[in-house]
Design a protein around this motif. Structure first.
Motif: not given
Length: 170
Positions: A95, A143, A146
């Motif tokens: 992340i 990711d 996100v």
């Protein structure tokens, strides 16, 4: 050709996942030990100030440590401990991977400027691959969700900022 592979290939994403989880565990375990063990950076910072190599090779860094970091050792202790934990979590979970890798490499260089070698050069080399890969390094991780979400949020904000009060172009 290599950059295309590292930035776009799914096999590279898998290799990068292994690298970032390894680095993340290194950061997380070091940081967690500091957070739970009552870490105090003042002794380390004093050692940096007294290190002649740092004085000679990096006078600006030496001045920063002596005049700012050492007097604020309690704050630096907090920042280092929690910074290592957050970098570790970011890398392990994938992340904000690039941001976590960036702050990790900044800490690695700070430790090396201070005269500490340890595993820092090895971690720098691995982190360079993660930074060069960009989004692909966190593709197998948080990711994946996100980054697209953040892109829509910031794109929507940009559109709203450039429109008038009723959605009309300003």
């Amino acid at each position: 050709m290599f950059m295309d592979f590292i930035r776009n290939n799914k096999i590279a994403a898998g290799i990068l996942t292994i690298l970032r989880v390894y680095l993340g565990w290194s950061w997380l375990s070091a940081g967690w030990g500091k957070v739970t063990g009552g870490f105090d950076a003042s002794g380390y910072l004093t050692g940096v100030v007294n290190n002649e190599m740092v004085m000679e090779q990096y006078p600006t860094y030496h001045a920063f440590i002596e005049s700012f970091a050492l007097p604020n050792a309690e704050m630096f202790s907090f920042l280092v401990a929690w910074g290592e934990v957050l970098v570790g979590l970011g890398l392990m979970l994938g992340i904000l991977t690039t941001a976590a890798a960036f702050f990790g490499i900044v800490m690695n260089f700070a430790f090396m400027f201070a005269g500490t070698i340890s595993s820092n050069p090895w971690m720098v080399v691995l982190t360079i691959f993660i930074l060069a890969a960009g989004y692909n390094a966190g593709r197998i991780g948080g990711d994946r969700w996100v980054i697209p979400y953040l892109k829509t949020v910031f794109t929507r904000k940009k559109v709203i900022d450039t429109e008038g009060p009723q959605g009309q172009a300003a």
